[in-house]
Design an enzyme around this catalytic site. Sequence first.
Site, PDB file in Angstrom:
ATOM      1  N   ILE A   1       0.827  -1.205   0.000  1.00  0.00           N
ATOM      2  CA  ILE A   1       0.000   0.000   0.000  1.00  0.00           C
ATOM      3  C   ILE A   1       0.863   1.258   0.000  1.00  0.00           C
ATOM      4  CG2 ILE A   1      -1.911   1.190   1.108  1.00  0.00           C
ATOM      5  CD1 ILE A   1      -2.499  -1.727   0.162  1.00  0.00           C
ATOM      6  N   LYS A   2       0.702   2.062  -1.037  1.00  0.00           N
ATOM      7  CA  LYS A   2       1.416   3.342  -1.095  1.00  0.00           C
ATOM      8  C   LYS A   2       0.652   4.382  -0.282  1.00  0.00           C
ATOM      9  CE  LYS A   2       3.712   4.861  -4.765  1.00  0.00           C
ATOM     10  NZ  LYS A   2       3.976   5.277  -6.169  1.00  0.00           N
TER      11      LYS A   2
END
EC number: 2.2.1.2
Length: 214
Positions: free
Chosen positions: A82-83
């Site tokens: 997850i960015k």
Amino acid sequence: MEIFLDTANIEEIKKGASLGIISGVTTNPSLIAREGRDLKEVVMEIVSLIDGPISAEVISLDYEGMVREAEELSKLHPNITIKIPMTWDGIRAVKTLSSMGIKTNVTLVFSANQALLAALAGATFVSPFVGRLDDTGHDGVYLIEEIKTIYENYNFKTKIIAASIRHPLHVTQVAKAGADIATVPFKVLTQMFAHPQTKEGIEKFLADWQAMKR
């Protein structure tokens, strides 16, 4: 050092995957929007092509929204990372997600202090933007060196993804600076193969071979 592809274009990823040397993919909302497709649909197609970390970015900017989106995305596939943007709420979200065992990539990092905060929060990856720093008259490669030194001093496990790579020289420079990963556009990947003397050498070998056959 590992090479990731920085793209959401499936054809580019297929071509890159055929090399057998691409270890992951990074995407962002701009790259997804360029493809005109649903985020989850694109991400699921990417994970079927590359067996490695696939970064998908949250859209929310508030803590609760980021955590909620991250939980949804992480359930799609174990390789999804997850960015999270480098903000106050972003770091809070990274700390929470890290405690849940969800892999994170802190993006839009432009200083060593930001990278330090990301590591303290337990980020899996941190993404300093080399090219964008260069654009503003700063030294993006030096930032990689600074982060590497800090991480080694304190034995942080967070990996450095050199992002915003503009040309093959950037790849060489960040490799020398100690980046764990360079995430490159497909165009830069193809440029890394090219050198005029390689082409000249191949042409000469072929010409000599043809001359011998006569």
